[in-house]
Write a protein that holds these residues in place. Structure first.
Motif, PDB file in Angstrom:
ATOM      1  N   GLU A  58       6.598   0.605   8.573  1.00  8.85           N
ATOM      2  CA  GLU A  58       6.515   1.846   8.336  1.00  8.85           C
ATOM      3  C   GLU A  58       5.538   2.061   6.702  1.00  8.85           C
ATOM      4  O   GLU A  58       5.894   1.184   6.077  1.00  8.85           O
ATOM      5  CB  GLU A  58       7.346   2.860   8.230  1.00  8.85           C
ATOM      6  N   MET A  59       4.918   3.019   6.518  1.00  7.83           N
ATOM      7  CA  MET A  59       4.133   3.044   5.407  1.00  7.83           C
ATOM      8  C   MET A  59       4.980   3.683   4.198  1.00  7.83           C
ATOM      9  O   MET A  59       5.321   4.539   4.568  1.00  7.83           O
ATOM     10  CB  MET A  59       2.569   3.675   5.513  1.00  7.83           C
ATOM     11  N   SER A  60       4.817   3.216   3.118  1.00  8.12           N
ATOM     12  CA  SER A  60       5.387   3.982   1.882  1.00  8.12           C
ATOM     13  C   SER A  60       4.502   5.016   1.617  1.00  8.12           C
ATOM     14  O   SER A  60       3.521   4.766   1.402  1.00  8.12           O
ATOM     15  CB  SER A  60       5.614   2.862   0.741  1.00  8.12           C
ATOM     16  N   MET A  61       5.176   6.101   1.033  1.00  9.43           N
ATOM     17  CA  MET A  61       4.184   7.236   0.225  1.00  9.43           C
ATOM     18  C   MET A  61       4.773   7.248  -1.139  1.00  9.43           C
ATOM     19  O   MET A  61       5.611   6.632  -1.666  1.00  9.43           O
ATOM     20  CB  MET A  61       4.867   8.709   0.938  1.00  9.43           C
ATOM     21  N   MET A  67      -5.298   4.843   1.180  1.00  6.29           N
ATOM     22  CA  MET A  67      -5.655   4.992   2.676  1.00  6.29           C
ATOM     23  C   MET A  67      -6.806   4.438   2.876  1.00  6.29           C
ATOM     24  O   MET A  67      -6.874   3.681   3.861  1.00  6.29           O
ATOM     25  CB  MET A  67      -5.775   6.529   2.989  1.00  6.29           C
ATOM     26  N   HIS A  68      -7.817   4.144   1.927  1.00  2.76           N
ATOM     27  CA  HIS A  68      -8.829   3.506   2.202  1.00  2.76           C
ATOM     28  C   HIS A  68      -8.749   1.959   2.278  1.00  2.76           C
ATOM     29  O   HIS A  68      -9.250   1.455   3.101  1.00  2.76           O
ATOM     30  CB  HIS A  68     -10.157   4.006   1.140  1.00  2.76           C
ATOM     31  N   LEU A  69      -7.844   1.433   1.376  1.00  4.68           N
ATOM     32  CA  LEU A  69      -7.400   0.124   1.589  1.00  4.68           C
ATOM     33  C   LEU A  69      -6.544  -0.091   2.985  1.00  4.68           C
ATOM     34  O   LEU A  69      -6.922  -1.299   3.564  1.00  4.68           O
ATOM     35  CB  LEU A  69      -6.588  -0.276   0.339  1.00  4.68           C
ATOM     36  N   LEU A  70      -5.846   0.532   3.396  1.00  2.81           N
ATOM     37  CA  LEU A  70      -5.302   0.473   4.809  1.00  2.81           C
ATOM     38  C   LEU A  70      -6.426   0.334   5.770  1.00  2.81           C
ATOM     39  O   LEU A  70      -6.238  -0.265   6.809  1.00  2.81           O
ATOM     40  CB  LEU A  70      -4.457   1.666   5.065  1.00  2.81           C
ATOM     41  N   GLN A  71      -7.400   1.381   5.699  1.00  2.65           N
ATOM     42  CA  GLN A  71      -8.510   1.109   6.731  1.00  2.65           C
ATOM     43  C   GLN A  71      -9.277  -0.051   6.805  1.00  2.65           C
ATOM     44  O   GLN A  71      -9.411  -0.593   7.492  1.00  2.65           O
ATOM     45  CB  GLN A  71      -9.262   2.533   6.436  1.00  2.65           C
ATOM     46  N   GLN A  72      -9.428  -0.532   5.644  1.00  4.35           N
ATOM     47  CA  GLN A  72     -10.000  -1.821   5.364  1.00  4.35           C
ATOM     48  C   GLN A  72      -9.167  -3.047   5.986  1.00  4.35           C
ATOM     49  O   GLN A  72      -9.910  -4.010   6.577  1.00  4.35           O
ATOM     50  CB  GLN A  72     -10.379  -2.205   3.889  1.00  4.35           C
ATOM     51  N   LEU A  73      -8.027  -2.864   5.597  1.00  5.41           N
ATOM     52  CA  LEU A  73      -6.973  -3.991   6.339  1.00  5.41           C
ATOM     53  C   LEU A  73      -7.065  -3.614   7.876  1.00  5.41           C
ATOM     54  O   LEU A  73      -7.220  -4.955   8.569  1.00  5.41           O
ATOM     55  CB  LEU A  73      -5.547  -3.758   5.708  1.00  5.41           C
ATOM     56  N   GLU A  74      -7.022  -2.667   8.284  1.00  2.91           N
ATOM     57  CA  GLU A  74      -7.179  -2.456   9.659  1.00  2.91           C
ATOM     58  C   GLU A  74      -8.526  -3.016  10.264  1.00  2.91           C
ATOM     59  O   GLU A  74      -8.409  -3.694  11.503  1.00  2.91           O
ATOM     60  CB  GLU A  74      -6.860  -1.045  10.130  1.00  2.91           C
ATOM     61  N   MET A  75      -9.596  -2.772   9.497  1.00  3.31           N
ATOM     62  CA  MET A  75     -10.904  -3.206  10.429  1.00  3.31           C
ATOM     63  C   MET A  75     -11.042  -4.776  10.430  1.00  3.31           C
ATOM     64  O   MET A  75     -11.251  -5.288  11.156  1.00  3.31           O
ATOM     65  CB  MET A  75     -11.884  -2.718   9.257  1.00  3.31           C
ATOM     66  N   LEU A 112       0.753  -1.166   0.107  1.00  2.00           N
ATOM     67  CA  LEU A 112      -0.066  -0.190  -0.050  1.00  2.00           C
ATOM     68  C   LEU A 112       0.990   1.440   0.101  1.00  2.00           C
ATOM     69  O   LEU A 112       2.002   1.275   0.620  1.00  2.00           O
ATOM     70  CB  LEU A 112      -0.792  -0.107   1.135  1.00  2.00           C
ATOM     71  N   LYS A 113       0.376   2.312  -0.805  1.00  2.00           N
ATOM     72  CA  LYS A 113       1.158   3.561  -0.703  1.00  2.00           C
ATOM     73  C   LYS A 113       0.038   4.518  -0.181  1.00  2.00           C
ATOM     74  O   LYS A 113      -1.108   4.739  -0.620  1.00  2.00           O
ATOM     75  CB  LYS A 113       1.529   3.813  -2.165  1.00  2.00           C
ATOM     76  N   ILE A 114       0.641   5.465   0.562  1.00  2.09           N
ATOM     77  CA  ILE A 114      -0.093   6.461   1.184  1.00  2.09           C
ATOM     78  C   ILE A 114       0.142   7.711   0.435  1.00  2.09           C
ATOM     79  O   ILE A 114       1.357   7.759   0.266  1.00  2.09           O
ATOM     80  CB  ILE A 114       0.365   6.708   2.966  1.00  2.09           C
ATOM     81  N   PRO A 115      -0.531   8.558   0.260  1.00  2.00           N
ATOM     82  CA  PRO A 115      -2.267   8.435   0.740  1.00  2.00           C
ATOM     83  C   PRO A 115      -3.186   7.860  -0.115  1.00  2.00           C
ATOM     84  O   PRO A 115      -4.160   7.736   0.009  1.00  2.00           O
ATOM     85  CB  PRO A 115      -2.537  10.205   0.700  1.00  2.00           C
ATOM     86  N   ALA A 116      -2.534   7.402  -1.378  1.00  3.08           N
ATOM     87  CA  ALA A 116      -3.611   6.925  -2.552  1.00  3.08           C
ATOM     88  C   ALA A 116      -4.249   5.762  -1.746  1.00  3.08           C
ATOM     89  O   ALA A 116      -5.511   5.794  -2.538  1.00  3.08           O
ATOM     90  CB  ALA A 116      -2.804   6.604  -3.685  1.00  3.08           C
TER      91      ALA A 116
END
Length: 115
Positions: free
Chosen positions: A80-83, A43-51, A37-41
């Motif tokens: 750490e998240m990649s940008m 971000m919604h996928l990261l939220q789904q993963l965390e949920m 995953l690449k932040i900020p693009a």
């Protein structure tokens, strides 16, 4: 895992008809998914993963899978998240601007002390 890897992984993880060995193996994939995953693009996928991970922590009944989930959560937290490149360039520019601002303030203070 076709178009949306997080959604497909989360569906498999939360489908308790899938065997516990499959859920354990999928837990090991979560850090790889997060690293893609690449932040900020994304971000919604990261939220789904965390949920997905939160639901798994709350609903998992098998103690072996739960132990792996807890270990995976710690690993995910340390990552750490990649940008994306655009974001990274802006971040680096902001750091340079902050450094220049500090230098300018120091220079102004030195000028005022000389007067």
């Amino acid at each position: 895992l076709t178009h949306d890897p997080v959604a497909n992984v989360s569906c498999l993880l939360m489908d308790f008809s899938v065997g516990f060995i499959t859920r354990m193996k999928l837990c090991y994939l979560l850090p790889k998914v997060k690293s893609a995953l690449k932040i900020p693009a994304d971000m919604h996928l990261l939220q789904q993963l965390e949920m997905c991970v939160r639901k798994l922590l709350c609903q998992e009944k098998d103690k072996d899978v739960l132990a792996i989930v807890k270990k995976t959560v710690l690993e995910l937290d340390r990552m750490e998240m990649s940008m994306d490149m655009f974001q990274k360039k802006n971040y680096e520019k902001d750091l340079l601007d902050q450094e220049k601002e500090r230098e300018e303030l120091l220079f102004l203070e030195m000028e005022q002390l000389e007067k």
